[in-house]
Design an enzyme around this catalytic site. Structure first.
Site, PDB file in Angstrom:
ATOM      1  N   GLN A  79     -13.041   7.241   5.060  1.00 28.87           N
ATOM      2  CA  GLN A  79     -12.896   6.736   3.476  1.00 28.87           C
ATOM      3  C   GLN A  79     -13.772   6.271   3.141  1.00 28.87           C
ATOM      4  O   GLN A  79     -14.012   7.103   1.400  1.00 28.87           O
ATOM      5  CB  GLN A  79     -12.715   5.038   3.626  1.00 28.87           C
ATOM      6  CG  GLN A  79     -12.310   4.270   2.498  1.00 28.87           C
ATOM      7  CD  GLN A  79     -11.145   4.322   1.644  1.00 28.87           C
ATOM      8  OE1 GLN A  79      -9.387   5.074   2.499  1.00 28.87           O
ATOM      9  NE2 GLN A  79     -11.337   4.186   1.432  1.00 28.87           N
ATOM     10  N   SER A 114     -10.072  -0.742   3.187  1.00 25.11           N
ATOM     11  CA  SER A 114      -8.792   0.029   2.587  1.00 25.11           C
ATOM     12  C   SER A 114      -8.484  -0.719   3.745  1.00 25.11           C
ATOM     13  O   SER A 114      -7.875  -0.862   5.322  1.00 25.11           O
ATOM     14  CB  SER A 114      -9.049   1.908   3.212  1.00 25.11           C
ATOM     15  OG  SER A 114      -7.903   2.078   3.368  1.00 25.11           O
ATOM     16  N   GLU A 166      -0.364   3.366  -7.968  1.00 25.84           N
ATOM     17  CA  GLU A 166      -0.321   4.168  -6.896  1.00 25.84           C
ATOM     18  C   GLU A 166       1.122   3.986  -6.348  1.00 25.84           C
ATOM     19  O   GLU A 166       1.726   3.403  -5.303  1.00 25.84           O
ATOM     20  CB  GLU A 166      -1.764   3.822  -5.261  1.00 25.84           C
ATOM     21  CG  GLU A 166      -3.042   3.948  -5.834  1.00 25.84           C
ATOM     22  CD  GLU A 166      -3.633   4.058  -4.822  1.00 25.84           C
ATOM     23  OE1 GLU A 166      -3.091   3.664  -3.931  1.00 25.84           O
ATOM     24  OE2 GLU A 166      -4.836   4.428  -5.375  1.00 25.84           O
TER      25      GLU A 166
END
Length: 196
Positions: A79, A114, A166
């Site tokens: 990440q 995340s 997204e």
């Protein structure tokens, strides 16, 4: 009127912080207990979501769609690398380090926050040699909830989630919650606020 906007904005920010903290806590707790299943393409997901994910893919493929998990479980280091690359991309466009970081955070989760680190989120893409991304995204939008997955960052909820649209990012929440979220057109933040 300005007071109401400030109050709503403040409430949304508090909710975002709560979700961020919840994600961190869940990550820490699950870190030692998470069991991963490796997919055929080498990506990994939490073993608890694998049966529903596989069934969703089987059903989509039965309808002629060609799709795959582009991203599943992701480590902190992975990440961080993604975040660094996005920041560098903005700096190359001429943004200051501070502005580049701010812009990057609209598209990339801060490391250790995340949902991918939980293993409960997947980025699903189309094999564009066989079918269009639009068809895959439309099918997922209409059907993923049946398998316990929700589109995590919908286009009409960016002001609430703080993350840009997204259409590929799906989060497992279970079939009961996913059905409620779909029927009431709620993003996760709204669901948590309404049903807390």
């Amino acid at each position: 009127m300005n007071k109401r906007r400030y109050s709503n904005r403040r409430r949304k920010n508090i909710l975002r912080v709560c979700i961020l903290l919840m994600t961190i806590i869940i990550t820490v707790v699950m870190w030692r207990t998470i069991k991963l299943t490796e997919l055929s393409n080498g990506k990994k997901v939490d073993s608890r979501i694998y049966p529903e994910l596989q069934q969703m893919f089987n059903d989509a493929r039965a309808e002629g769609l060609a799709l795959f998990v582009r991203e599943g479980y992701r480590t902190t280091e992975e990440q961080q690398k993604i975040m660094d690359e996005k920041i560098n991309e903005y700096e190359k466009q001429g943004y200051s380090a501070k502005e580049a970081k701010k812009r990057a955070e609209k598209y990339v989760a801060i490391p250790d926050t995340s949902e991918h680190k939980l293993g409960l989120s997947v980025d699903i893409n189309a094999d564009i040699d066989k079918c269009s991304s639009e068809k895959v995204y439309q099918w997922l939008d209409e059907n993923a909830y049946k398998y316990g997955f929700v589109k995590r960052y919908p286009e009409d909820k960016t002001d609430i989630t703080g993350i840009s649209n997204e259409p590929w990012h799906y989060r497992y929440v279970g079939t009961t919650v996913a059905k409620i979220m779909k029927e009431e057109n709620l993003c996760l933040e709204e669901y948590l606020e309404k049903y807390k």
